[in-house]
Design a protein around this motif. Structure first.
Motif, PDB file in Angstrom:
ATOM      1  N   ARG A   1      14.110  -2.590  28.927  1.00  0.00           N
ATOM      2  CA  ARG A   1      13.270  -3.754  29.206  1.00  0.00           C
ATOM      3  C   ARG A   1      14.105  -5.002  29.441  1.00  0.00           C
ATOM      4  NH1 ARG A   1       8.594  -3.727  24.639  1.00  0.00           N
ATOM      5  NH2 ARG A   1       8.176  -1.509  24.665  1.00  0.00           N
TER       6      ARG A   1
ATOM      7  N   CYS B   1       3.226 -12.488  28.776  1.00  0.00           N
ATOM      8  CA  CYS B   1       4.264 -11.487  28.505  1.00  0.00           C
ATOM      9  C   CYS B   1       3.667 -10.192  27.970  1.00  0.00           C
ATOM     10  CB  CYS B   1       5.289 -12.041  27.523  1.00  0.00           C
ATOM     11  SG  CYS B   1       6.313 -13.321  28.254  1.00  0.00           S
TER      12      CYS B   1
ATOM     13  N   GLU C   1       2.826  -7.796  30.561  1.00  0.00           N
ATOM     14  CA  GLU C   1       3.999  -7.227  31.233  1.00  0.00           C
ATOM     15  C   GLU C   1       4.855  -6.408  30.257  1.00  0.00           C
ATOM     16  OE1 GLU C   1       4.407  -7.628  34.474  1.00  0.00           O
ATOM     17  OE2 GLU C   1       2.864  -9.150  34.759  1.00  0.00           O
TER      18      GLU C   1
ATOM     19  N   ASN D   1       5.331  -3.434  29.612  1.00  0.00           N
ATOM     20  CA  ASN D   1       6.002  -2.198  30.034  1.00  0.00           C
ATOM     21  C   ASN D   1       7.430  -2.453  30.512  1.00  0.00           C
ATOM     22  OD1 ASN D   1       4.997  -3.557  32.314  1.00  0.00           O
ATOM     23  ND2 ASN D   1       4.989  -1.675  33.512  1.00  0.00           N
ATOM     24  N   TRP D   2       7.754  -3.701  30.891  1.00  0.00           N
ATOM     25  CA  TRP D   2       9.116  -3.983  31.354  1.00  0.00           C
ATOM     26  C   TRP D   2       9.724  -5.233  30.728  1.00  0.00           C
ATOM     27  CZ3 TRP D   2      10.485  -8.453  34.019  1.00  0.00           C
ATOM     28  CH2 TRP D   2       9.434  -9.242  34.492  1.00  0.00           C
ATOM     29  N   LEU D   3       8.949  -5.951  29.893  1.00  0.00           N
ATOM     30  CA  LEU D   3       9.401  -7.252  29.389  1.00  0.00           C
ATOM     31  C   LEU D   3       9.146  -7.403  27.901  1.00  0.00           C
ATOM     32  CD1 LEU D   3      10.487 -10.057  30.348  1.00  0.00           C
ATOM     33  CD2 LEU D   3       8.096 -10.753  30.542  1.00  0.00           C
TER      34      LEU D   3
ATOM     35  N   LEU E   1       7.904 -14.015  36.443  1.00  0.00           N
ATOM     36  CA  LEU E   1       7.281 -12.715  36.228  1.00  0.00           C
ATOM     37  C   LEU E   1       7.083 -11.964  37.535  1.00  0.00           C
ATOM     38  CD1 LEU E   1       4.635 -13.537  33.480  1.00  0.00           C
ATOM     39  CD2 LEU E   1       6.909 -12.539  33.202  1.00  0.00           C
ATOM     40  N   ARG E   2       6.690 -12.656  38.580  1.00  0.00           N
ATOM     41  CA  ARG E   2       6.492 -12.008  39.884  1.00  0.00           C
ATOM     42  C   ARG E   2       7.816 -11.444  40.411  1.00  0.00           C
ATOM     43  NH1 ARG E   2       3.571 -15.510  41.678  1.00  0.00           N
ATOM     44  NH2 ARG E   2       5.126 -16.987  42.422  1.00  0.00           N
TER      45      ARG E   2
ATOM     46  N   ARG F   1       9.096  -8.679  37.978  1.00  0.00           N
ATOM     47  CA  ARG F   1       8.336  -7.437  38.130  1.00  0.00           C
ATOM     48  C   ARG F   1       8.810  -6.677  39.360  1.00  0.00           C
ATOM     49  NH1 ARG F   1       3.639  -9.469  39.311  1.00  0.00           N
ATOM     50  NH2 ARG F   1       3.331 -10.271  37.213  1.00  0.00           N
ATOM     51  N   ARG F   2       9.064  -7.421  40.434  1.00  0.00           N
ATOM     52  CA  ARG F   2       9.508  -6.786  41.689  1.00  0.00           C
ATOM     53  C   ARG F   2      10.917  -6.208  41.532  1.00  0.00           C
ATOM     54  NH1 ARG F   2      12.110  -9.431  45.625  1.00  0.00           N
ATOM     55  NH2 ARG F   2      11.367 -11.437  44.879  1.00  0.00           N
TER      56      ARG F   2
ATOM     57  N   GLY G   1      10.796  -4.475  37.212  1.00  0.00           N
ATOM     58  CA  GLY G   1       9.600  -3.925  36.605  1.00  0.00           C
ATOM     59  C   GLY G   1       9.448  -2.423  36.688  1.00  0.00           C
TER      60      GLY G   1
ATOM     61  N   ARG H   1      10.067   1.440  36.147  1.00  0.00           N
ATOM     62  CA  ARG H   1      10.640   2.208  35.042  1.00  0.00           C
ATOM     63  C   ARG H   1      11.961   2.836  35.456  1.00  0.00           C
ATOM     64  NH1 ARG H   1       9.287   2.167  30.204  1.00  0.00           N
ATOM     65  NH2 ARG H   1       7.424   3.001  29.295  1.00  0.00           N
TER      66      ARG H   1
END
Length: 150
Positions: free
Chosen positions: A45, A70, A73, A75-77, A134-135, A138-139, A142, A144
């Motif tokens: 993460r 947060c 989000e 799953n990645w943060l 975050l945008r 995520r790109r 984000g 997995r």
């Protein structure tokens, strides 16, 4: 003439007395330190460092909004809150060049600082910075990782 470090820490020992601290402050610091250590060792993460001051009205108002953003989000943060008024965080405040609060710093999976929020003139500016972080995060981060353990 006093040195720079002495001038920075001259407030120590005032108020409640030397060596004594509030149990809530102590447990909050310990929880934040554990969260930071766990986050920095977890390469599955990214980490969002949230620098705040308990006396800052803007920080107080935006804290729940940042935490909520947060959480969506997760799953990645991972979010780690750091009180800039606590001397335990002086190294992190210095390292990341924090000169205003609230300040958000996004670390990638290898703990490299990738984004820092804009100067908080209004709450809207901070939330727009968070949205941009975050945008983009995520790109870029984000997805997995294949070698990440769930």
């Amino acid at each position: 003439m006093r040195g720079a470090w002495e001038a920075l820490t001259s407030w120590r020992g005032r108020g409640r007395g030397r060596g004594r601290e509030n149990k809530a402050t102590s447990s909050g610091r310990l929880a934040s330190a554990r969260a930071l250590a766990k986050s920095l060792n977890d390469t599955s993460r990214c980490t969002l460092l949230s620098f705040y001051s308990p006396t800052c009205r803007l920080c107080h108002g935006l804290g729940p909004k940042v935490a909520s953003a947060c959480a969506s989000e997760a799953n990645w943060l991972r979010l780690v809150k750091m009180n800039v008024d606590d001397e335990a965080w002086v190294p992190e405040v210095s390292y990341y060049g924090i000169s205003y609060v609230p300040c958000l710093v996004l670390l990638d999976r290898r703990n490299r600082a990738r984004y820092k929020s804009a100067e908080p003139k209004t709450g809207q500016v901070v939330m727009e910075s968070l949205g941009d972080m975050l945008r983009d995060g995520r790109r870029k981060f984000g997805g997995r990782r294949k070698d990440a353990v769930a």
